[in-house]
Design a protein around this motif. Structure first.
Motif, mmCIF file in Angstrom:
data_model
loop_
_atom_site.group_PDB
_atom_site.id
_atom_site.type_symbol
_atom_site.label_atom_id
_atom_site.label_comp_id
_atom_site.label_asym_id
_atom_site.label_seq_id
_atom_site.Cartn_x
_atom_site.Cartn_y
_atom_site.Cartn_z
ATOM 1 N N GLY A 180 0.862 -1.175 0.000
ATOM 2 C CA GLY A 180 0.000 0.000 0.000
ATOM 3 C C GLY A 180 0.896 1.222 0.000
ATOM 4 O O GLY A 180 1.978 1.204 0.605
ATOM 5 N N VAL A 181 0.477 2.277 -0.669
ATOM 6 C CA VAL A 181 1.318 3.469 -0.818
ATOM 7 C C VAL A 181 0.483 4.728 -0.672
ATOM 8 O O VAL A 181 -0.687 4.764 -1.074
ATOM 9 C CB VAL A 181 2.029 3.468 -2.197
ATOM 10 C CG1 VAL A 181 2.648 4.834 -2.507
ATOM 11 C CG2 VAL A 181 3.099 2.393 -2.250
ATOM 12 N N SER A 182 1.107 5.755 -0.094
ATOM 13 C CA SER A 182 0.522 7.089 -0.086
ATOM 14 C C SER A 182 1.622 8.092 -0.393
ATOM 15 O O SER A 182 2.756 7.945 0.095
ATOM 16 C CB SER A 182 -0.111 7.403 1.271
ATOM 17 O OG SER A 182 -0.640 8.717 1.279
ATOM 18 N N ILE A 183 1.312 9.097 -1.212
ATOM 19 C CA ILE A 183 2.246 10.184 -1.492
ATOM 20 C C ILE A 183 1.424 11.482 -1.502
ATOM 21 O O ILE A 183 0.553 11.670 -2.362
ATOM 22 C CB ILE A 183 3.015 9.974 -2.828
ATOM 23 C CG1 ILE A 183 4.042 11.080 -3.049
ATOM 24 C CG2 ILE A 183 2.085 9.778 -3.994
ATOM 25 C CD1 ILE A 183 5.312 10.893 -2.239
ATOM 26 N N ILE A 184 1.637 12.340 -0.513
ATOM 27 C CA ILE A 184 0.840 13.566 -0.404
ATOM 28 C C ILE A 184 1.750 14.765 -0.173
ATOM 29 O O ILE A 184 2.845 14.639 0.386
ATOM 30 C CB ILE A 184 -0.217 13.471 0.719
ATOM 31 C CG1 ILE A 184 0.448 13.268 2.080
ATOM 32 C CG2 ILE A 184 -1.219 12.376 0.438
ATOM 33 C CD1 ILE A 184 -0.539 13.305 3.247
ATOM 34 N N LYS A 185 1.274 15.914 -0.593
ATOM 35 C CA LYS A 185 2.034 17.158 -0.474
ATOM 36 C C LYS A 185 1.473 17.983 0.665
ATOM 37 O O LYS A 185 0.254 18.056 0.870
ATOM 38 C CB LYS A 185 1.960 17.944 -1.782
ATOM 39 C CG LYS A 185 3.053 18.991 -1.961
ATOM 40 C CD LYS A 185 3.004 19.537 -3.378
ATOM 41 C CE LYS A 185 4.236 20.381 -3.677
ATOM 42 N NZ LYS A 185 4.228 20.857 -5.091
ATOM 43 N N GLY A 186 2.384 18.604 1.431
ATOM 44 C CA GLY A 186 1.943 19.427 2.546
ATOM 45 C C GLY A 186 3.083 20.232 3.112
ATOM 46 O O GLY A 186 4.178 20.276 2.543
ATOM 47 N N THR A 187 2.841 20.837 4.253
ATOM 48 C CA THR A 187 3.845 21.670 4.906
ATOM 49 C C THR A 187 4.423 20.938 6.110
ATOM 50 O O THR A 187 3.677 20.477 6.984
ATOM 51 C CB THR A 187 3.235 23.003 5.370
ATOM 52 O OG1 THR A 187 2.686 23.685 4.231
ATOM 53 C CG2 THR A 187 4.297 23.887 6.019
ATOM 54 N N TYR A 188 5.753 20.839 6.110
ATOM 55 C CA TYR A 188 6.439 20.208 7.248
ATOM 56 C C TYR A 188 7.546 21.161 7.707
ATOM 57 O O TYR A 188 8.441 21.501 6.937
ATOM 58 C CB TYR A 188 7.034 18.858 6.844
ATOM 59 C CG TYR A 188 7.747 18.152 7.986
ATOM 60 C CD1 TYR A 188 7.022 17.460 8.952
ATOM 61 C CD2 TYR A 188 9.136 18.205 8.104
ATOM 62 C CE1 TYR A 188 7.655 16.830 10.004
ATOM 63 C CE2 TYR A 188 9.780 17.570 9.152
ATOM 64 C CZ TYR A 188 9.029 16.882 10.108
ATOM 65 O OH TYR A 188 9.676 16.265 11.152
ATOM 66 N N GLU A 189 7.432 21.585 8.966
ATOM 67 C CA GLU A 189 8.392 22.525 9.550
ATOM 68 C C GLU A 189 8.616 23.735 8.644
ATOM 69 O O GLU A 189 9.744 24.196 8.413
ATOM 70 C CB GLU A 189 9.717 21.811 9.855
ATOM 71 C CG GLU A 189 9.565 20.738 10.928
ATOM 72 C CD GLU A 189 10.884 20.075 11.296
ATOM 73 O OE1 GLU A 189 11.875 20.238 10.541
ATOM 74 O OE2 GLU A 189 10.921 19.392 12.334
ATOM 75 N N GLY A 190 7.515 24.254 8.109
ATOM 76 C CA GLY A 190 7.562 25.465 7.306
ATOM 77 C C GLY A 190 7.944 25.270 5.857
ATOM 78 O O GLY A 190 7.927 26.235 5.072
ATOM 79 N N GLU A 191 8.271 24.058 5.434
ATOM 80 C CA GLU A 191 8.663 23.766 4.054
ATOM 81 C C GLU A 191 7.557 22.989 3.339
ATOM 82 O O GLU A 191 6.900 22.140 3.941
ATOM 83 C CB GLU A 191 9.951 22.940 4.024
ATOM 84 C CG GLU A 191 11.163 23.618 4.650
ATOM 85 C CD GLU A 191 11.720 24.708 3.767
ATOM 86 O OE1 GLU A 191 11.473 24.678 2.541
ATOM 87 O OE2 GLU A 191 12.401 25.610 4.296
ATOM 88 N N THR A 192 7.363 23.295 2.063
ATOM 89 C CA THR A 192 6.423 22.515 1.248
ATOM 90 C C THR A 192 7.144 21.270 0.747
ATOM 91 O O THR A 192 8.149 21.368 0.031
ATOM 92 C CB THR A 192 5.909 23.339 0.057
ATOM 93 O OG1 THR A 192 5.221 24.497 0.557
ATOM 94 C CG2 THR A 192 4.955 22.514 -0.795
ATOM 95 N N VAL A 193 6.636 20.111 1.124
ATOM 96 C CA VAL A 193 7.315 18.845 0.814
ATOM 97 C C VAL A 193 6.296 17.773 0.456
ATOM 98 O O VAL A 193 5.096 17.921 0.689
ATOM 99 C CB VAL A 193 8.148 18.344 2.024
ATOM 100 C CG1 VAL A 193 9.292 19.294 2.351
ATOM 101 C CG2 VAL A 193 7.252 18.133 3.254
ATOM 102 N N TRP A 194 6.806 16.707 -0.109
ATOM 103 C CA TRP A 194 6.042 15.485 -0.308
ATOM 104 C C TRP A 194 6.363 14.506 0.837
ATOM 105 O O TRP A 194 7.520 14.396 1.246
ATOM 106 C CB TRP A 194 6.389 14.813 -1.630
ATOM 107 C CG TRP A 194 5.883 15.531 -2.841
ATOM 108 C CD1 TRP A 194 6.554 16.456 -3.579
ATOM 109 C CD2 TRP A 194 4.604 15.387 -3.449
ATOM 110 N NE1 TRP A 194 5.781 16.912 -4.620
ATOM 111 C CE2 TRP A 194 4.568 16.266 -4.563
ATOM 112 C CE3 TRP A 194 3.485 14.619 -3.185
ATOM 113 C CZ2 TRP A 194 3.466 16.382 -5.401
ATOM 114 C CZ3 TRP A 194 2.376 14.730 -4.014
ATOM 115 C CH2 TRP A 194 2.369 15.599 -5.103
ATOM 116 N N VAL A 195 5.359 13.840 1.322
ATOM 117 C CA VAL A 195 5.553 12.753 2.289
ATOM 118 C C VAL A 195 5.135 11.450 1.614
ATOM 119 O O VAL A 195 4.000 11.325 1.136
ATOM 120 C CB VAL A 195 4.730 12.964 3.576
ATOM 121 C CG1 VAL A 195 4.837 11.736 4.494
ATOM 122 C CG2 VAL A 195 5.197 14.208 4.306
ATOM 123 N N GLY A 196 6.072 10.512 1.532
ATOM 124 C CA GLY A 196 5.793 9.221 0.914
ATOM 125 C C GLY A 196 5.826 8.094 1.933
ATOM 126 O O GLY A 196 6.706 8.050 2.800
#
Length: 291
Positions: A180-196
């Motif tokens: 199963g996989v998830s890849i979403i974009k969001g803000t982490y510690e003030g940076e715009t990043v992808w979390v996979g």
């Protein structure tokens, strides 16, 4: 990995004199009989699922900070790239997408961004195995890969994992069958990043569990043996206290012998069923161990 220990049932069945006998021999049959009748004892195994050992593989989370890219990353392409790596590195079978694992991965990715942590264990102590079970995935093996950063493509995401020994080992684990996989974009510690998030699994259903109905039959038959034993012991007391020349004495002997024959027959059935059940437990253990 600790494997569920095979249950050994202790069978203590006293040998009895078998065969038909004439009415005139009834008293001799009883007098020559070994009167010590013992129970068949069974060890309670509890729930196979709850006792089955589970194994987790969680390499340290991976970061890959780069300049932000406008690429849109898709979950389906990460699964495809993962299976391509498996095919190119050992010709391993493709992992089958599992919706329960997809839900687990999505919940993990959302939680990372919502609570601003980047670990396999959440701030509230929820680990990958707990999360998988929450979303209905019972497993023998489960693994989780995490990545955070910016990427130009799904291929780059998977390649970053492949460049890390622990994450590579998860991707190329030949015992996993599902993903199963998830890849979403969001803000982490003030940076715009992808979390996979990748969730790998070998479901519990891939190993045939010992028959619940057979175990229930063994338990029921063992209870019946207890009832028969009580009747045998009570009849024995009556025979011991009865007048041996009385009109009903031979009938008491016949009833006693009939009960003993029933006990012996049922004990043999239990013994055979226990052997079958133990074989099923051993087969389950071997499957869990990957043998």
């Amino acid at each position: 990995m600790k494997i569920l220990k095979s249950i050994i049932f202790i069978l203590i069945v006293t040998a009895f004199v078998a065969g038909a006998y004439y009415k005139d021999d009834a008293i001799r049959f009883y007098n020559n009989f070994n009167k010590q009748v013992q129970k068949v004892q069974i060890t309670d195994i509890g729930s196979i699922i709850n006792q089955a050992s589970k194994e987790l593989f969680t390499p340290p989370p991976l970061t890959a900070y780069r300049n932000a890219d406008a690429a849109v990353l898709l979950q389906s392409k990460i699964i495809a790239e993962t299976n391509l790596q498996r095919q190119q590195n050992g010709n391993l079978p493709a992992l089958i997408e599992n919706e329960n694992l997809n839900e687990t991965a999505a919940a993990k990715a959302r939680d990372i961004l919502a609570r601003q942590y980047f670990e396999h264990i959440s701030p509230s102590g929820i680990g990958p195995g707990d999360l998988a079970q929450k979303y209905g995935y019972e497993y023998i093996l489960e693994g989780e890969n995490l990545i955070l950063g910016n990427f130009a493509s799904e291929k780059e995401v998977v390649q970053d994992w492949m460049n890390s020994p622990g994450h590579r080992a998860n991707i190329l684990n030949n015992r996993y069958t599902e993903i199963g996989v998830s890849i979403i974009k969001g803000t982490y510690e003030g940076e715009t990043v992808w979390v996979g998030v990748q969730e790998f699994g070998l479901p519990l259903s891939s190993c045939t569990q010992p028959s619940v109905s057979l175990k229930n039959k063994i338990d029921a038959d063992n209870s019946q043996l207890g009832v028969l034993l009580s009747q045998i012991e009570e009849d024995k007391k009556q025979i011991d206290s009865a007048e041996k020349n009385s009109a009903g004495y031979k009938k008491m002997i016949e009833n006693y012998n009939n009960l003993v024959e029933q006990y012996n027959s049922l004990a043999e059935t239990v013994k055979a069923n226990v052997v079958t059940y133990n074989e099923e437990v051993n087969t389950f253990n071997s499957c869990v161990a990957g043998k």
